[in-house]
Design a protein around this motif. Structure first.
Motif, short mmCIF file in Angstrom:
data_model
loop_
_atom_site.label_atom_id
_atom_site.label_comp_id
_atom_site.label_asym_id
_atom_site.label_seq_id
_atom_site.Cartn_x
_atom_site.Cartn_y
_atom_site.Cartn_z
N PHE A 143 -26.67 7.91 18.07
CA PHE A 143 -25.30 7.85 18.77
C PHE A 143 -25.36 6.63 19.46
N VAL A 144 -26.47 5.85 19.57
CA VAL A 144 -26.65 4.26 20.09
C VAL A 144 -27.11 3.45 19.26
N GLY A 145 -26.89 3.77 17.83
CA GLY A 145 -27.34 2.76 16.73
C GLY A 145 -28.82 2.52 16.60
N GLU A 146 -29.54 3.46 17.05
CA GLU A 146 -31.01 2.80 16.87
C GLU A 146 -31.58 3.14 15.53
N ASN A 147 -31.13 3.97 14.92
CA ASN A 147 -31.33 4.03 13.45
C ASN A 147 -30.15 3.41 12.47
N GLY A 148 -29.58 2.64 12.87
CA GLY A 148 -28.59 1.86 11.95
C GLY A 148 -27.10 2.35 12.09
N THR A 149 -26.12 1.32 11.82
CA THR A 149 -24.93 1.81 12.04
C THR A 149 -24.39 2.63 11.33
N GLY A 150 -24.89 3.17 9.87
CA GLY A 150 -24.57 4.10 9.33
C GLY A 150 -24.59 5.38 9.50
N LYS A 151 -25.80 5.55 10.41
CA LYS A 151 -25.99 6.93 10.89
C LYS A 151 -25.38 7.10 12.31
N ALA A 152 -25.04 5.99 12.78
CA ALA A 152 -24.30 6.04 14.16
C ALA A 152 -23.05 6.47 13.79
N VAL A 153 -22.42 5.89 12.56
CA VAL A 153 -20.97 6.42 12.18
C VAL A 153 -20.73 7.89 12.16
N ALA A 154 -22.00 8.15 11.37
CA ALA A 154 -22.14 9.72 10.81
C ALA A 154 -22.14 10.57 11.90
N ALA A 155 -23.12 10.25 12.91
CA ALA A 155 -23.21 10.78 13.99
C ALA A 155 -21.85 11.09 14.84
N TRP A 156 -21.27 10.05 15.21
CA TRP A 156 -19.87 10.21 15.92
C TRP A 156 -18.65 10.91 15.12
N ALA A 157 -18.92 10.82 13.78
CA ALA A 157 -17.96 11.42 13.05
C ALA A 157 -18.22 12.86 13.17
N GLN A 158 -19.42 13.46 13.28
CA GLN A 158 -19.59 14.85 13.33
C GLN A 158 -19.26 15.34 14.83
N VAL A 159 -19.19 14.40 15.73
CA VAL A 159 -18.71 14.67 17.01
C VAL A 159 -16.97 14.79 16.99
#
Length: 367
Positions: free
Chosen positions: A225-241
């Motif tokens: 959620f805070v981009g620690e694992n890359g932008t792609g995963k951050a986008v995917a995480a917030w998409a799930q939200v």
């Protein structure tokens, strides 16, 4: 005296539409599960894909149950109006024997919650075979048979590829060792990661939640959620939200429609915010915390993926069933309502929920 006119054909058509949408949701569920199932078990666990998929699947199940209730209501309404109108006819295609709901016990809710697919989620091939078997059992027509046949073929192809890879490893470590590794991978009998070996169980549990080598690291679970694992995963995480928020909004709007005007728009917004935040925390955190506890109890060597996933799944099912039996609500609904009902008004509830979630997420950056 006013009279009520009922267009029976229209009401029946609405009932049929409920059935059609029900089937469509079932198709979406099947496609969704097939997509997730094709991922390796360690990827599903590592990226929290499985827990998110389970959450969305449960929400789809909820909508299917709602549609079933609507359809039964419409069928019963047609029957009762026809009785009043003096035109009662034989309706062999309708279910007219509506029965009142009875209070469910913990055992009843646990039975509803229990899912062998989730229990076997860490068993790799065993869990996949179980899911395929369940799909094949529910096949309805040649299209389903072809679809599931392709799934079985892809599964066998994947097994064959992995076996060839392990055979190549056998040239270096020996055939017996390579075969043992293949079988352990096949049933999920290998550690999820390096867990703590501290003697004190409290220290061991705390380490399992914070050590970078632990598969139950909370920072890693929420770091997307805070981009620690890359932008792609951050986008995917917030998409799930966002997906969770949409489902919660739809559910709350349905609740509002059924409330007879007692549920305000503000309450709908407040519940959507808190339920989405709680869904996110539970989806990402529940399996991590329970998994850390299971590993703390059983130890590293005795806690392979199949054991951790099975015990964690049963524990979470038990918690969900217990809350439902005690309150009649899901964990998400119960926690959300508790937060909102304790607030002075809806506006302050939204503010408090937003502030709490914001502060909580800010701590996850570990800045």
């Amino acid at each position: 005296m006013p009279r009520v006119y009922v267009e029976f054909a229209g009401v029946r058509q609405l009932g049929g539409s409920c059935g059609t949408v029900y089937n469509k949701i079932g198709e979406i569920q099947d496609e969704f599960k097939n997509t997730v199932r094709q991922l390796d078990w360690d990827i599903r666990f590592e990226e929290n894909i499985q827990t998110t998929a389970d959450q969305l699947t449960r929400k789809l199940d909820g909508y299917k149950k709602t549609l079933t209730s609507y359809q039964k209501f419409l069928e019963t309404a047609v029957s009762r109006y026809m009785e009043l109108d003096g035109t009662q006819k034989s309706l062999s295609t309708l279910n007219l024997n509506a029965t009142p709901e009875t209070k469910k016990s913990f055992a009843d809710y646990f039975k509803d919650e229990f899912d062998w697919g989730k229990v076997l989620g860490g068993s790799n091939y065993i869990g996949t075979l179980y899911d395929l078997f369940q799909d094949i059992k529910s096949a309805n027509g040649w299209e389903d048979w072809i679809h599931y046949g392709i799934d079985v073929g892809q599964f066998l192809q994947g097994v064959a590829t992995q076996y060839k890879n392990y055979k190549r490893i056998g040239n270096a470590v020996g055939k017996k060792t390579a075969t043992s590794w293949f079988l352990k991978n096949a049933i999920g009998w290998k550690p999820l990661g390096r867990a703590s070996t501290a003697k004190n169980p409290i220290t061991r549990f705390a380490n399992n939640l914070k050590n970078s080598t632990s598969p139950f690291n909370l920072k890693k679970a929420f770091g997307d959620f805070v981009g620690e694992n890359g932008t792609g995963k951050a986008v995917a995480a917030w998409a799930q939200v966002a997906v969770s928020g949409i489902f919660n909004w739809m559910s709350n709007k349905e609740e509002q429609a059924a409330s007879g005007g007692t549920m305000s728009d503000g309450r709908v917004i407040a519940e959507t915010i808190t339920e989405t935040a709680i869904d996110t925390i539970l989806t990402r955190g529940a399996s991590v915390v329970v998994g850390a506890a299971v590993t703390t109890i059983f130890g590293t060597a005795a806690a392979p993926a199949i054991v951790v996933t099975a015990v964690s799944s049963v524990a979470i099912m038990g918690i969900n069933a217990g809350v439902k039996a005690a309150t009649g609500k899901t964990v998400t609904e119960f926690v959300s309502d508790t937060i909102l009902d304790a607030a002075e008004d809806i506006g302050s509830a939204v503010t408090k929920a937003s502030d709490a979630v914001g502060k909580w997420f800010s701590k996850l950056s570990f800045a």
